[in-house]
Design a protein around this motif. Structure first.
Motif, PDB file in Angstrom:
ATOM      1  N   LYS A   2       0.825  -1.194   0.000  1.00  0.00           N
ATOM      2  CA  LYS A   2       0.000   0.000   0.000  1.00  0.00           C
ATOM      3  C   LYS A   2       0.869   1.257   0.000  1.00  0.00           C
ATOM      4  O   LYS A   2       1.888   1.322   0.681  1.00  0.00           O
ATOM      5  N   LYS A   3       0.462   2.268  -0.775  1.00  0.00           N
ATOM      6  CA  LYS A   3       1.207   3.516  -0.832  1.00  0.00           C
ATOM      7  C   LYS A   3       0.995   4.317   0.448  1.00  0.00           C
ATOM      8  O   LYS A   3      -0.101   4.339   1.008  1.00  0.00           O
ATOM      9  N   LYS A   5       0.663   7.871   2.343  1.00  0.00           N
ATOM     10  CA  LYS A   5       0.195   9.202   1.985  1.00  0.00           C
ATOM     11  C   LYS A   5       1.050  10.241   2.701  1.00  0.00           C
ATOM     12  O   LYS A   5       1.394  10.096   3.869  1.00  0.00           O
ATOM     13  N   LYS A   7       0.287  13.629   3.116  1.00  0.00           N
ATOM     14  CA  LYS A   7      -0.435  14.664   3.852  1.00  0.00           C
ATOM     15  C   LYS A   7      -0.572  14.344   5.347  1.00  0.00           C
ATOM     16  O   LYS A   7      -0.270  15.211   6.176  1.00  0.00           O
TER      17      LYS A   7
END
Length: 100
Positions: A2-3, A5, A7
């Motif tokens: 999974k990438k 994030k 932010k």
């Protein structure tokens, strides 16, 4: 895989930065006024100094270097702390999702 994030990581980074700056500023002001409240702020600063505190006990806040070097130590420490918190949150969410 999974990438991750960026932010949420940046949000955690800046929240930690503001909290640590305020606590160190308050500690410096309390030390100048010779207040007994430094017995509270010193252990908090020690906790916020982890993990870079393991290299030298004065890192990252009270090292006798230039302001630029102190800022670099602080940013590296914030980066490590933010990464640990962010990965902890992701792990918690993953475990919680699997338990449902």
């Amino acid at each position: 895989m999974k990438k991750l994030k960026l932010k949420p990581f940046i949000i955690i980074f800046f929240i930690l930065m503001v909290i640590q700056f305020i606590i160190v500023y308050v500690d410096v002001q309390l030390t100048k006024s010779e207040s007994s409240l430094t017995s509270i702020t010193n252990p908090v600063i020690t906790i916020f100094s982890l993990p870079i505190n393991g290299i030298h006990r004065n890192l990252p806040f009270y090292v006798h270097e230039s302001l630029y070097i102190r800022a670099m130590y602080w940013v590296v420490n914030l980066f490590i702390q933010s990464a640990v918190i962010y990965l902890g949150i992701l792990s918690f969410k993953r475990v919680r999702k699997k338990l449902k």
